[in-house]
Design a protein around this motif. Structure first.
Motif, PDB file in Angstrom:
ATOM      1  N   ILE A   3       8.209  13.732  26.269  1.00  0.00           N
ATOM      2  CA  ILE A   3       7.947  12.571  26.344  1.00  0.00           C
ATOM      3  C   ILE A   3       8.315  12.152  27.866  1.00  0.00           C
ATOM      4  O   ILE A   3       8.881  12.855  28.182  1.00  0.00           O
ATOM      5  N   ASP A  61       6.972   6.841  23.081  1.00  0.00           N
ATOM      6  CA  ASP A  61       6.102   7.983  24.018  1.00  0.00           C
ATOM      7  C   ASP A  61       6.721   7.990  25.138  1.00  0.00           C
ATOM      8  O   ASP A  61       6.343   8.657  26.158  1.00  0.00           O
ATOM      9  N   LYS A  83       9.454   7.101  17.265  1.00  0.00           N
ATOM     10  CA  LYS A  83       7.957   7.408  17.758  1.00  0.00           C
ATOM     11  C   LYS A  83       7.877   6.896  19.156  1.00  0.00           C
ATOM     12  O   LYS A  83       6.641   6.614  19.363  1.00  0.00           O
ATOM     13  N   LEU A  97       1.634   3.487  28.640  1.00  0.00           N
ATOM     14  CA  LEU A  97       2.652   3.628  27.599  1.00  0.00           C
ATOM     15  C   LEU A  97       2.716   2.581  26.670  1.00  0.00           C
ATOM     16  O   LEU A  97       2.313   1.473  27.052  1.00  0.00           O
TER      17      LEU A  97
END
Length: 374
Positions: free
Chosen positions: A245, A220, A218, A163
């Motif tokens: 996600i 993840d 944005k 990540l």
């Protein structure tokens, strides 16, 4: 012959009565949430305690030449710091020698000094690092702390899940703050960027605004600091918003409540971290899990085996000290080493465990699957 039998029976009854009179009752307390949103976790912990006490009471144990029997006083602290303090004062007044609990960090922070000042040993799974202090010699943590769980989940997220951009949502509780602080610290050390962070409070039910901010940032993945009921709601709304996600969390999410409440929203992208080695990966753990299943009709949840271990740990300390007096057996407990179902219990000067193994788990195909223990 009939007279002889009568006399023998009478003598036997007198002997039994004398034995019963000499039997010493050792009171233990239990403090966890047994009502409200976190009731499932508290009842699971209580089941573990009761299994431990039943095992001990079947063994005709003795201390200092006297037969003893353990008696459990159960209290619902409702996951409330105020209620937890009231429960602590009540259990102290009732003469308990030790307490299994509290479960929640906020409750433990309010109750720890009460137990300590009364000379009562408290074995808690509360993970906030502030719960254990060298100034509280009667308080012991029998599970991993936030330092271990939050930090190791961050390490796993960076090194294994790869990540890069993570958002943090937390409920503002002492449990969540300790967990998310450690996650954030270690994540940054391992190159993960924190793109959004918000404390939403533990009563929030609608996460739309926070999820919108996560999408805009944005991220993840989301790291959630809080308990299963809110975590489940967050997952359902992530599904509704079409957010594919990952969701990461602490030990409070490693719960059957997530399976029951989140349903299909769990998917295969939900991860949690739990203290200790996963039950089915150790022989003693598998035996415990089977016994629990047979007794309660379901698999043990997060902390039943830990609380079971806690009962047996208390007995070993009392046995080694040859006394049920907490001021006598607490120093013995502080320096002993005991191998339990999921962990080896040995304490540092703060009374945190010196060996704090954690297990990273993933919800997959409707069940928790252990990925890595370290």
């Amino acid at each position: 012959m009939s007279l002889v039998r009568i006399i023998a029976t009478a003598l036997s009854l007198l002997s039994a009565c004398a034995f019963a009179q000499e039997r010493q009752v050792v009171k233990l307390g239990f403090s966890s949430p047994l009502s409200g949103p976190q009731a499932a976790a508290g009842k699971d912990a209580l089941n573990g305690v009761q299994m431990g006490i039943e095992r001990l009471n079947q063994q005709n144990l003795q201390l200092d030449g006297k037969a003893i029997r353990f008696e459990l006083l159960v209290r619902d602290d409702k996951a409330s710091a105020q209620e937890g303090a009231a429960v602590a004062r009540e259990l102290v007044a009732a003469g308990v020698r030790a307490v299994l609990g509290p479960f929640n960090s906020g409750v433990a922070l309010s109750a720890a000094k009460i137990y300590n000042d009364a000379g009562v040993v408290a074995l808690t799974v509360a993970s906030n690092p502030k719960v254990t202090q060298t100034s509280l010699p009667q308080v012991f943590r029998i599970a991993a702390s936030d330092t271990d769980m939050g930090g190791k989940m961050a390490f796993y997220a960076a090194r294994h899940l790869k990540l890069k951009r993570v958002a943090i949502i937390e409920d503002g509780s002492p449990y969540a703050r300790g967990l998310t602080d450690e996650f954030e610290r270690v994540a940054k050390m391992n190159g993960v960027q924190l793109v959004y962070k918000e404390a939403v409070g533990d009563k929030l039910e609608e996460f739309g605004a926070a999820l919108g901010a996560v999408v805009a940032a944005k991220a993840d993945a989301i790291f959630f600091g809080g308990y299963a009921p809110q975590g489940s709601a967050l997952l359902r709304q992530m599904q509704q918003h079409g957010m594919p996600i990952a969701l990461l969390g602490g030990d409070a999410l490693c719960s059957s409540a997530m399976l029951a409440q989140a349903g299909s929203a769990l998917g295969n992208r939900t991860y949690c971290v739990q203290g200790g080695v996963w039950l089915t990966r150790v022989s003693d753990g598998a035996v415990f899990a089977s016994a629990y299943q047979g007794k309660y009709g379901s698999a043990p949840d997060v902390y039943a085996p830990t609380f079971y271990d806690g009962v047996l740990l208390l007995w070993q300390a009392m046995k080694s000290a040859n006394s049920p007096d907490p001021r006598v057996f607490a120093p013995v407990l502080a320096r002993m080493r005991y191998k339990g179902v999921t962990a080896t219990y040995e304490f540092n000067p703060r009374h945190d465990m010196t060996e704090s193994t954690v297990t990273i788990l993933r919800f997959k195909d409707g069940k928790l699957t252990p990925l890595s223990s370290f």
